[in-house]
Motif scaffolding. Structure first.
Motif, mmCIF file in Angstrom:
data_model
loop_
_atom_site.group_PDB
_atom_site.id
_atom_site.type_symbol
_atom_site.label_atom_id
_atom_site.label_comp_id
_atom_site.label_asym_id
_atom_site.label_seq_id
_atom_site.Cartn_x
_atom_site.Cartn_y
_atom_site.Cartn_z
ATOM 1 N N UNK A 1 13.599 3.655 -52.250
ATOM 2 C CA UNK A 1 12.802 3.459 -51.038
ATOM 3 C C UNK A 1 12.997 4.608 -50.034
ATOM 4 N N UNK A 2 14.239 5.035 -49.838
ATOM 5 C CA UNK A 2 14.544 6.005 -48.791
ATOM 6 C C UNK A 2 13.808 7.327 -49.002
ATOM 7 N N UNK A 3 13.947 7.913 -50.173
ATOM 8 C CA UNK A 3 13.295 9.200 -50.443
ATOM 9 C C UNK A 3 11.778 9.099 -50.377
ATOM 10 N N UNK A 4 11.254 7.953 -50.807
ATOM 11 C CA UNK A 4 9.806 7.774 -50.766
ATOM 12 C C UNK A 4 9.305 7.675 -49.328
ATOM 13 N N UNK A 5 10.058 6.996 -48.477
ATOM 14 C CA UNK A 5 9.690 6.916 -47.060
ATOM 15 C C UNK A 5 9.595 8.308 -46.434
ATOM 16 N N UNK A 6 10.585 9.124 -46.713
ATOM 17 C CA UNK A 6 10.593 10.486 -46.168
ATOM 18 C C UNK A 6 9.398 11.280 -46.698
ATOM 19 N N UNK A 7 9.072 11.090 -47.975
ATOM 20 C CA UNK A 7 7.934 11.796 -48.571
ATOM 21 C C UNK A 7 6.619 11.396 -47.897
ATOM 22 N N UNK A 8 6.445 10.103 -47.623
ATOM 23 C CA UNK A 8 5.207 9.662 -46.957
ATOM 24 C C UNK A 8 5.117 10.234 -45.554
ATOM 25 N N UNK A 9 6.249 10.272 -44.881
ATOM 26 C CA UNK A 9 6.282 10.788 -43.511
ATOM 27 C C UNK A 9 5.897 12.264 -43.453
ATOM 28 N N UNK A 10 6.442 13.043 -44.382
ATOM 29 C CA UNK A 10 6.105 14.468 -44.438
ATOM 30 C C UNK A 10 4.625 14.675 -44.745
ATOM 31 N N UNK A 11 4.083 13.832 -45.620
ATOM 32 C CA UNK A 11 2.687 13.981 -46.020
ATOM 33 C C UNK A 11 1.746 13.857 -44.833
ATOM 34 N N UNK A 12 1.933 12.804 -44.026
ATOM 35 C CA UNK A 12 0.976 12.646 -42.934
ATOM 36 C C UNK A 12 1.304 13.514 -41.724
ATOM 37 N N UNK A 13 2.583 13.883 -41.532
ATOM 38 C CA UNK A 13 2.935 14.736 -40.402
ATOM 39 C C UNK A 13 2.390 16.154 -40.585
ATOM 40 N N UNK A 14 2.665 16.738 -41.752
ATOM 41 C CA UNK A 14 2.152 18.079 -42.033
ATOM 42 C C UNK A 14 0.631 18.070 -42.097
ATOM 43 N N UNK A 15 0.083 16.985 -42.643
ATOM 44 C CA UNK A 15 -1.375 16.860 -42.708
ATOM 45 C C UNK A 15 -2.018 16.892 -41.338
ATOM 46 N N UNK A 16 -1.406 16.229 -40.360
ATOM 47 C CA UNK A 16 -1.971 16.217 -39.006
ATOM 48 C C UNK A 16 -1.906 17.591 -38.346
ATOM 49 N N UNK A 17 -0.857 18.352 -38.643
ATOM 50 C CA UNK A 17 -0.784 19.719 -38.124
ATOM 51 C C UNK A 17 -1.951 20.556 -38.628
ATOM 52 N N UNK A 18 -2.246 20.420 -39.912
ATOM 53 C CA UNK A 18 -3.366 21.157 -40.497
ATOM 54 C C UNK A 18 -4.697 20.625 -39.958
ATOM 55 N N UNK A 19 -4.768 19.302 -39.779
ATOM 56 C CA UNK A 19 -5.992 18.678 -39.283
ATOM 57 C C UNK A 19 -6.359 19.199 -37.893
ATOM 58 N N UNK A 20 -5.349 19.516 -37.099
ATOM 59 C CA UNK A 20 -5.577 19.970 -35.725
ATOM 60 C C UNK A 20 -6.351 21.294 -35.657
ATOM 61 N N UNK A 21 -6.359 22.055 -36.759
ATOM 62 C CA UNK A 21 -7.084 23.334 -36.755
ATOM 63 C C UNK A 21 -8.330 23.292 -37.647
ATOM 64 N N UNK A 22 -8.750 22.097 -38.028
ATOM 65 C CA UNK A 22 -9.937 21.999 -38.889
ATOM 66 C C UNK A 22 -11.167 22.506 -38.148
ATOM 67 N N UNK A 23 -11.968 23.355 -38.786
ATOM 68 C CA UNK A 23 -13.096 23.994 -38.097
ATOM 69 C C UNK A 23 -14.353 23.138 -37.991
ATOM 70 N N UNK A 24 -14.472 22.114 -38.832
ATOM 71 C CA UNK A 24 -15.706 21.341 -38.813
ATOM 72 C C UNK A 24 -15.565 19.997 -39.485
ATOM 73 N N UNK A 25 -16.664 19.273 -39.559
ATOM 74 C CA UNK A 25 -16.672 17.890 -40.022
ATOM 75 C C UNK A 25 -16.164 17.727 -41.446
ATOM 76 N N UNK A 26 -16.663 18.521 -42.361
ATOM 77 C CA UNK A 26 -16.323 18.312 -43.774
ATOM 78 C C UNK A 26 -14.879 18.718 -44.075
ATOM 79 N N UNK A 27 -14.396 19.755 -43.418
ATOM 80 C CA UNK A 27 -12.987 20.123 -43.563
ATOM 81 C C UNK A 27 -12.107 19.003 -43.004
ATOM 82 N N UNK A 28 -12.515 18.458 -41.875
ATOM 83 C CA UNK A 28 -11.802 17.341 -41.254
ATOM 84 C C UNK A 28 -11.687 16.178 -42.233
ATOM 85 N N UNK A 29 -12.779 15.865 -42.916
ATOM 86 C CA UNK A 29 -12.767 14.763 -43.879
ATOM 87 C C UNK A 29 -11.769 15.014 -45.005
#
Length: 395
Positions: free
Chosen positions: A74-102
């Motif tokens: 459970x522990x390692x998987x929790x950390x993996x999920x957290x990294x996935x959405x945290x790093x994803x949001x950083x990238x999402x913040x610079x998305x140039x348009x609608x389809x990239x955002x999706x």
């Protein structure tokens, strides 16, 4: 309080942050949607697609990370999920348009969708009996706290940082949670054999599992359909974005006593009955909200809707992991939430399509009322936890 209880309480608070950060992200998306809708001149159907694509990612994340929690812990998987959405949001913040955002939002959704079933599985591992049900419902109450944080961030920081800056703040919060995760221990040994795991899965997969999945589908169909569009519906009714944030914040506060009431009932009656009662209450709230014409009635009916819907959500989260054996608990909890999130895909998308076709809000909420009634009846067909051959006495 002895050392074990203190340790469990401390761990509980750390794990419960998973709900807070998950809800904060989903809540911020609902507040960002009307802003992105205006900035990129999107149709209602396109705006609904943002939520639906995120939820498709949550479906995949629930399936994948739920299984991973049984395989690597459970522990390692929790950390993996957290990294996935945290790093994803950083990238999402610079998305140039609608389809990239999706596209980016899909991967953010995977992390979010995997985090909650793994967190629920972890709490189910460290508690037993009615205490387990109570603590799972209380953990889910952190979802309301996450929505409140999202509300305040949107109200205070959106005019300064914009929606892109808000996403960066969300990512930072996710990285902070990793520091907290270092204090938890592993509750499940790594899987020792695929064959043994498959046998356990086959023996546990009964016809009532389909009933559980239908109940999950209905609760998420109604929750995401109604709450993801709540700020936008208020704007559509003639209230400004700032006012809609304020009204939504008041409505979200009503979730907390709903959770507390559901937790109190879970100590006295079976959790499936708690779920059915709160789904019926949500159906009543849906009719009230659909018929509301003034700001006061919108807030009152929204509070009723919020109180019961989130109590039902907490109850089914408490019910699901205790139905399954320890070595497949993560997989089955992830599958149940993943199936439920298919309903979460159709809920927001349906509202967008119906609004584009000029269908009234009152008719839309009648549809949600019917789905809630189906969910309340379906869950009554589930067995009680103490009827399961999982070697545990849970009631």
């Amino acid at each position: 309080m002895d050392n074990t209880q203190e340790r469990h309480t401390f761990i509980f608070l750390i794990i419960a942050t998973a709900w807070l950060f998950d809800a904060m992200d989903v809540g911020l998306l609902s507040f960002i949607m009307p802003i992105v809708h205006q900035q990129w001149a999107l149709s209602n159907s396109q705006t609904g697609l943002i939520s639906s694509v995120s939820t498709i990612g949550m479906v995949c994340g629930g399936f994948y990370f739920g299984h991973l929690a049984d395989r690597i812990g459970r522990k390692n998987t929790l950390i993996a999920t957290l990294l996935t959405f945290s790093i994803g949001n950083l990238i999402l913040a610079i998305s140039p348009g609608f389809y990239t955002f999706l596209g980016i939002r899909f991967f953010v959704g995977m992390g979010l969708g995997g985090e909650l079933p793994v967190a629920a599985t972890y709490i189910a591992d460290i508690y037993r009996g009615t205490k387990r049900s109570q603590m799972l419902i209380l953990a889910d109450s952190f979802w309301a706290l996450g929505w409140l944080v999202a509300s305040f961030l949107s109200f205070l920081l959106t005019p300064v940082l914009g929606w892109r800056g808000i996403l960066v703040v969300t990512a930072i919060a996710g990285f902070f949670a990793i520091v907290l995760r270092k204090h938890i221990h592993e509750t499940a040994p790594k899987s020792t054999g695929t064959q043994h795991w498959l046998v356990s899965l086959k023996n546990t997969f009964k016809p009532w599992t389909l009933m559980l999945w239908l109940a999950w589908f209905m609760v998420m169909f109604s929750y995401y359909g109604m709450f993801m569009w709540l700020p936008s519906i208020m704007v559509d009714k003639g209230y400004g974005i700032v006012h809609s944030f304020g009204y939504t914040t008041i409505i979200v506060v009503a979730q907390l006593p709903g959770y507390l009431c559901a937790s109190w009932l879970a100590k006295r009656i079976r959790v499936k009955y708690v779920f059915a009662i709160f789904m019926l209450g949500t159906a009543f709230g849906a009719i009230m909200f659909g018929q509301s014409a003034s700001a006061l009635l919108i807030v009152i009916s929204g509070c009723v809707l919020s109180f019961f819907n989130l109590g039902a959500y907490g109850a089914i989260i408490a019910l699901t992991p205790e139905l399954y054996a320890h070595n497949i608990r993560g997989t089955m909890t992830g599958m149940a939430q993943g199936i439920g999130r298919i309903g979460a895909i159709f809920g927001p998308l349906l509202i967008g399509v119906l609004m584009d076709h000029q269908i009234s809000i009152s008719i839309i909420f009648v549809i949600f009322m019917v789905s809630l009634l189906i969910g309340s009846i379906t869950v009554l067909a589930l067995p009680s936890a103490d009827q399961q051959p999982n070697g545990e006495v849970t009631k």
